[in-house]
Write a protein that holds these residues in place. Structure first.
Motif, PDB file in Angstrom:
ATOM      1  N   GLU A 185       0.831  -1.207   0.000  1.00 38.78           N
ATOM      2  CA  GLU A 185       0.000   0.000   0.000  1.00 38.78           C
ATOM      3  C   GLU A 185       0.863   1.254   0.000  1.00 38.78           C
ATOM      4  N   PHE A 186       1.938   1.226   0.791  1.00 35.62           N
ATOM      5  CA  PHE A 186       2.856   2.360   0.823  1.00 35.62           C
ATOM      6  C   PHE A 186       3.483   2.563  -0.551  1.00 35.62           C
ATOM      7  N   LYS A 187       3.917   1.479  -1.159  1.00 35.57           N
ATOM      8  CA  LYS A 187       4.531   1.551  -2.489  1.00 35.57           C
ATOM      9  C   LYS A 187       3.587   2.209  -3.490  1.00 35.57           C
ATOM     10  N   GLN A 188       2.307   1.824  -3.463  1.00 37.65           N
ATOM     11  CA  GLN A 188       1.348   2.414  -4.390  1.00 37.65           C
ATOM     12  C   GLN A 188       1.116   3.892  -4.094  1.00 37.65           C
ATOM     13  N   LYS A 189       1.192   4.282  -2.810  1.00 39.43           N
ATOM     14  CA  LYS A 189       1.101   5.703  -2.460  1.00 39.43           C
ATOM     15  C   LYS A 189       2.266   6.482  -3.066  1.00 39.43           C
ATOM     16  N   VAL A 190       3.474   5.910  -2.951  1.00 45.77           N
ATOM     17  CA  VAL A 190       4.657   6.562  -3.519  1.00 45.77           C
ATOM     18  C   VAL A 190       4.477   6.747  -5.015  1.00 45.77           C
ATOM     19  N   TYR A 191       4.025   5.708  -5.701  1.00 46.66           N
ATOM     20  CA  TYR A 191       3.831   5.788  -7.147  1.00 46.66           C
ATOM     21  C   TYR A 191       2.802   6.851  -7.504  1.00 46.66           C
ATOM     22  N   ARG A 192       1.707   6.907  -6.741  1.00 52.21           N
ATOM     23  CA  ARG A 192       0.658   7.894  -7.016  1.00 52.21           C
ATOM     24  C   ARG A 192       1.171   9.311  -6.814  1.00 52.21           C
ATOM     25  N   ILE A 193       1.925   9.515  -5.732  1.00 49.61           N
ATOM     26  CA  ILE A 193       2.450  10.854  -5.437  1.00 49.61           C
ATOM     27  C   ILE A 193       3.432  11.305  -6.515  1.00 49.61           C
ATOM     28  N   VAL A 194       4.286  10.397  -6.945  1.00 47.02           N
ATOM     29  CA  VAL A 194       5.226  10.748  -8.017  1.00 47.02           C
ATOM     30  C   VAL A 194       4.469  11.059  -9.300  1.00 47.02           C
ATOM     31  N   GLU A 195       3.489  10.221  -9.626  1.00 44.99           N
ATOM     32  CA  GLU A 195       2.737  10.389 -10.871  1.00 44.99           C
ATOM     33  C   GLU A 195       1.989  11.717 -10.892  1.00 44.99           C
ATOM     34  N   ASN A 196       1.448  12.120  -9.744  1.00 43.47           N
ATOM     35  CA  ASN A 196       0.648  13.341  -9.678  1.00 43.47           C
ATOM     36  C   ASN A 196       1.454  14.578  -9.293  1.00 43.47           C
ATOM     37  N   GLY A 197       2.729  14.371  -8.954  1.00 44.74           N
ATOM     38  CA  GLY A 197       3.548  15.475  -8.475  1.00 44.74           C
ATOM     39  C   GLY A 197       4.336  16.174  -9.565  1.00 44.74           C
ATOM     40  N   ASN A 198       5.039  17.220  -9.152  1.00 46.00           N
ATOM     41  CA  ASN A 198       5.831  18.018 -10.082  1.00 46.00           C
ATOM     42  C   ASN A 198       7.242  17.425 -10.205  1.00 46.00           C
ATOM     43  N   TYR A 199       7.288  16.187 -10.693  1.00 53.05           N
ATOM     44  CA  TYR A 199       8.563  15.486 -10.851  1.00 53.05           C
ATOM     45  C   TYR A 199       8.816  15.211 -12.325  1.00 53.05           C
ATOM     46  N   GLU A 200      10.077  15.050 -12.666  1.00 53.59           N
ATOM     47  CA  GLU A 200      10.466  14.664 -14.015  1.00 53.59           C
ATOM     48  C   GLU A 200      10.930  13.212 -14.015  1.00 53.59           C
ATOM     49  N   ASN A 201      10.994  12.631 -15.223  1.00 54.11           N
ATOM     50  CA  ASN A 201      11.483  11.260 -15.371  1.00 54.11           C
ATOM     51  C   ASN A 201      10.753  10.329 -14.388  1.00 54.11           C
ATOM     52  N   LYS A 202       9.429  10.421 -14.388  1.00 50.69           N
ATOM     53  CA  LYS A 202       8.620   9.812 -13.337  1.00 50.69           C
ATOM     54  C   LYS A 202       8.718   8.294 -13.267  1.00 50.69           C
ATOM     55  N   GLU A 203       8.697   7.617 -14.402  1.00 51.31           N
ATOM     56  CA  GLU A 203       8.727   6.152 -14.373  1.00 51.31           C
ATOM     57  C   GLU A 203      10.022   5.639 -13.766  1.00 51.31           C
ATOM     58  N   VAL A 204      11.124   6.266 -14.127  1.00 47.88           N
ATOM     59  CA  VAL A 204      12.413   5.876 -13.559  1.00 47.88           C
ATOM     60  C   VAL A 204      12.456   6.197 -12.074  1.00 47.88           C
ATOM     61  N   LEU A 205      11.932   7.359 -11.697  1.00 46.29           N
ATOM     62  CA  LEU A 205      11.932   7.768 -10.300  1.00 46.29           C
ATOM     63  C   LEU A 205      11.156   6.774  -9.433  1.00 46.29           C
ATOM     64  N   LYS A 206       9.977   6.367  -9.875  1.00 45.34           N
ATOM     65  CA  LYS A 206       9.158   5.431  -9.113  1.00 45.34           C
ATOM     66  C   LYS A 206       9.911   4.129  -8.843  1.00 45.34           C
ATOM     67  N   LYS A 207      10.484   3.567  -9.892  1.00 46.67           N
ATOM     68  CA  LYS A 207      11.167   2.282  -9.759  1.00 46.67           C
ATOM     69  C   LYS A 207      12.459   2.420  -8.968  1.00 46.67           C
ATOM     70  N   ALA A 208      13.080   3.594  -9.067  1.00 45.55           N
ATOM     71  CA  ALA A 208      14.331   3.803  -8.329  1.00 45.55           C
ATOM     72  C   ALA A 208      14.080   3.890  -6.818  1.00 45.55           C
ATOM     73  N   LEU A 209      12.935   4.462  -6.436  1.00 45.53           N
ATOM     74  CA  LEU A 209      12.629   4.640  -5.020  1.00 45.53           C
ATOM     75  C   LEU A 209      12.245   3.317  -4.357  1.00 45.53           C
ATOM     76  N   ILE A 210      11.382   2.586  -4.989  1.00 50.62           N
ATOM     77  CA  ILE A 210      10.936   1.292  -4.443  1.00 50.62           C
ATOM     78  C   ILE A 210      10.323   0.476  -5.565  1.00 50.62           C
ATOM     79  N   GLU A 211      10.720  -0.766  -5.632  1.00 52.96           N
ATOM     80  CA  GLU A 211      10.253  -1.613  -6.740  1.00 52.96           C
ATOM     81  C   GLU A 211       9.696  -2.921  -6.217  1.00 52.96           C
TER      82      GLU A 211
END
Length: 211
Positions: A185-211
């Motif tokens: 559940e935490f992992k999915q929260k991280v993915y949602r926050i990255v996806e909806n946030g003001n971040y670049e290179n989002k797909e790489v960022l999500k997987k880099a943080l937690i996979e």
């Protein structure tokens, strides 16, 4: 250094807690004057490790705390370098029983939950290492119980390994599954926050943080 989950009481063999804990610099004692630190305290997400260090109980982490953790984790890293320079979020599993503790060690990361999941499928009758950082611990299945060892810096012979904790296998695995579900559940929260946030290179960022 470095994950933490809700407390499940009254489990057999006096198992008091199985929880994932997240290490995050913004909630250390030197930042205790910040709104972030206060919010972590208000929602009881703060877990005090010692006089100077805190970690976050993963199941209680709010979106604000996740955002602050991500922002501090990627500070000064250019988006094009996320793949090479970001290390996964720090943390790991924490087990407490009768005032004895097994928890993540130096160089651990939340992704080490994959190592704990192997206990469910492998059911090793010989001592087998669980990587939780350095030093690590070993586990083995013995009848209907699971044994966990003391910490070891190297790989000792089976006869040299000392048991630190013993649990009923079925009940331990049930609690571990609950903890892993909360981590997911935490992992999915991280993915949602990255996806909806003001971040670049989002797909790489999500997987880099937690996979």
């Amino acid at each position: 250094m470095p994950t933490q989950l809700t407390i499940h009481e009254h489990v057999a063999h006096n198992l008091r807690k199985i929880e994932y804990i997240l290490y995050s610099e913004p909630i250390q004692e030197e930042w205790n004057y910040t709104e972030l630190y206060k919010k972590a305290t208000e929602v009881n997400a703060l877990f005090k490790v010692d006089k100077y260090n805190n970690e976050l109980i993963l199941s209680k982490v709010t979106d604000d705390l996740i955002i602050a953790t991500i922002d501090s984790h990627i500070e000064e890293i250019e988006p094009q370098n996320y793949y090479d320079q970001i290390v996964p979020l720090d943390g790991g599993l924490r087990i407490e029983k009768n005032n004895l503790i097994i928890e993540h060690q130096c160089c651990s990361e939340l992704n080490d939950y994959q190592n704990w999941k192997k206990i469910i499928t492998e059911k090793s009758k010989k001592w087998k290492e669980i990587w939780i950082g350095h030093p690590s611990v070993f586990y083995r299945n013995k009848g209907n119980e699971i044994e966990f060892s003391e910490y070891y810096d190297d790989t000792p012979k089976d006869a040299e390994i000392k048991t630190k904790m013993t649990f009923n296998e079925a009940e331990f695995i049930n609690e571990l599954n609950i903890a892993n579900s909360e981590l997911e559940e935490f992992k999915q929260k991280v993915y949602r926050i990255v996806e909806n946030g003001n971040y670049e290179n989002k797909e790489v960022l999500k997987k880099a943080l937690i996979e």
